[in-house]
Design a protein around this motif. Sequence first.
Motif, PDB file in Angstrom:
ATOM      1  N   UNK A   1       8.952   7.107  -2.507  1.00 17.28           N
ATOM      2  CA  UNK A   1       7.513   6.972  -2.299  1.00 17.28           C
ATOM      3  C   UNK A   1       6.953   5.927  -3.261  1.00 17.28           C
ATOM      4  N   UNK A   2       7.365   5.994  -4.527  1.00 16.79           N
ATOM      5  CA  UNK A   2       6.861   5.045  -5.529  1.00 16.79           C
ATOM      6  C   UNK A   2       7.279   3.617  -5.211  1.00 16.79           C
TER       7      UNK A   2
ATOM      8  N   UNK B   1       5.808  -1.840  -2.974  1.00 18.40           N
ATOM      9  CA  UNK B   1       5.925  -2.856  -1.932  1.00 18.40           C
ATOM     10  C   UNK B   1       4.555  -3.149  -1.324  1.00 18.40           C
ATOM     11  N   UNK B   2       3.786  -2.099  -1.042  1.00 13.90           N
ATOM     12  CA  UNK B   2       2.440  -2.291  -0.486  1.00 13.90           C
ATOM     13  C   UNK B   2       1.531  -2.976  -1.494  1.00 13.90           C
ATOM     14  N   UNK B   3       1.627  -2.610  -2.764  1.00 11.25           N
ATOM     15  CA  UNK B   3       0.818  -3.270  -3.793  1.00 11.25           C
ATOM     16  C   UNK B   3       1.153  -4.758  -3.888  1.00 11.25           C
ATOM     17  N   UNK B   4       2.432  -5.098  -3.813  1.00 10.82           N
ATOM     18  CA  UNK B   4       2.852  -6.498  -3.846  1.00 10.82           C
ATOM     19  C   UNK B   4       2.293  -7.242  -2.637  1.00 10.82           C
ATOM     20  N   UNK B   5       2.353  -6.604  -1.474  1.00 13.83           N
ATOM     21  CA  UNK B   5       1.802  -7.206  -0.267  1.00 13.83           C
ATOM     22  C   UNK B   5       0.313  -7.506  -0.473  1.00 13.83           C
ATOM     23  N   UNK B   6      -0.411  -6.541  -1.023  1.00 13.75           N
ATOM     24  CA  UNK B   6      -1.837  -6.731  -1.276  1.00 13.75           C
ATOM     25  C   UNK B   6      -2.058  -7.885  -2.253  1.00 13.75           C
TER      26      UNK B   6
ATOM     27  N   UNK C   1       7.238  -2.242   5.857  1.00 12.61           N
ATOM     28  CA  UNK C   1       6.131  -1.702   5.051  1.00 12.61           C
ATOM     29  C   UNK C   1       4.980  -2.704   5.029  1.00 12.61           C
ATOM     30  N   UNK C   2       5.296  -3.968   4.824  1.00 14.03           N
ATOM     31  CA  UNK C   2       4.277  -5.019   4.819  1.00 14.03           C
ATOM     32  C   UNK C   2       3.551  -5.067   6.158  1.00 14.03           C
ATOM     33  N   UNK C   3       4.298  -5.006   7.252  1.00  7.87           N
ATOM     34  CA  UNK C   3       3.692  -5.052   8.580  1.00  7.87           C
ATOM     35  C   UNK C   3       2.735  -3.870   8.784  1.00  7.87           C
ATOM     36  N   UNK C   4       3.179  -2.664   8.448  1.00  9.99           N
ATOM     37  CA  UNK C   4       2.338  -1.477   8.632  1.00  9.99           C
ATOM     38  C   UNK C   4       1.112  -1.565   7.734  1.00  9.99           C
ATOM     39  N   UNK C   5       1.298  -1.987   6.486  1.00 15.69           N
ATOM     40  CA  UNK C   5       0.170  -2.093   5.562  1.00 15.69           C
ATOM     41  C   UNK C   5      -0.862  -3.095   6.068  1.00 15.69           C
ATOM     42  N   UNK C   6      -0.415  -4.265   6.474  1.00 20.43           N
ATOM     43  CA  UNK C   6      -1.337  -5.300   6.978  1.00 20.43           C
ATOM     44  C   UNK C   6      -2.055  -4.803   8.234  1.00 20.43           C
TER      45      UNK C   6
ATOM     46  N   UNK D   1     -11.830  -2.397  -2.920  1.00 20.16           N
ATOM     47  CA  UNK D   1     -11.073  -1.369  -3.638  1.00 20.16           C
ATOM     48  C   UNK D   1     -10.369  -0.405  -2.681  1.00 20.16           C
ATOM     49  N   UNK D   2      -9.728  -0.963  -1.674  1.00 21.11           N
ATOM     50  CA  UNK D   2      -8.947  -0.133  -0.751  1.00 21.11           C
ATOM     51  C   UNK D   2      -7.848   0.562  -1.536  1.00 21.11           C
ATOM     52  N   UNK D   3      -7.755   1.860  -1.351  1.00 21.99           N
ATOM     53  CA  UNK D   3      -6.687   2.624  -2.005  1.00 21.99           C
ATOM     54  C   UNK D   3      -5.484   2.684  -1.082  1.00 21.99           C
ATOM     55  N   UNK D   4      -4.307   2.814  -1.673  1.00 21.97           N
ATOM     56  CA  UNK D   4      -3.059   2.943  -0.931  1.00 21.97           C
ATOM     57  C   UNK D   4      -2.437   4.272  -1.326  1.00 21.97           C
ATOM     58  N   UNK D   5      -2.057   5.050  -0.328  1.00 22.55           N
ATOM     59  CA  UNK D   5      -1.400   6.326  -0.586  1.00 22.55           C
ATOM     60  C   UNK D   5      -0.161   6.407   0.294  1.00 22.55           C
ATOM     61  N   UNK D   6       0.982   6.646  -0.316  1.00 18.38           N
ATOM     62  CA  UNK D   6       2.234   6.792   0.421  1.00 18.38           C
ATOM     63  C   UNK D   6       2.611   8.264   0.409  1.00 18.38           C
TER      64      UNK D   6
END
Length: 134
Positions: A11-12, A17-22, A107-112, A35-40
């Motif tokens: 999860x971490x 990976x999502x933080x890097x994408x952002x 992960x990048x695709x889903x996050x975007x 300030x979009x939050x990300x929760x996995x």
Amino acid sequence: MSALTSIAPSVDEMYLTAEKCFADLPEFMRKAAGDVRILVMDYAEDETLDEMQIDDALELTGLYVGIPLTLESVTNPSEYRPLVYLYRLPILFEWAARGDVTVEELVTHVFIHELGHHFGWSDEEMDAKLEEDD
């Protein structure tokens, strides 16, 4: 995590990976995202699946919760910070089934995709934008 590894990320690690994408987004998009939050999480909660009328938790890889920027205004601001959920196990199952992308790419695709909802884009608009890029 290396793009060549076949070890499923924690999860971490998926969060990083999502933080890097952002962080890699163009500045104007990062500013607009605010300030979009990300929760996995491993899976979506039963209540979420019920609300979305989804029977199989593996069918939901991500979810945006919040008011799209196109609907917010100075006189009608959202009371809550927008949130992008990434669901680890459905993403991993899709990754294993596809075999043509890395976990990081998926992960990048889903996050975007979910961040696109924050910008007010519909699924159809995002699909059209992706087709234009191909």
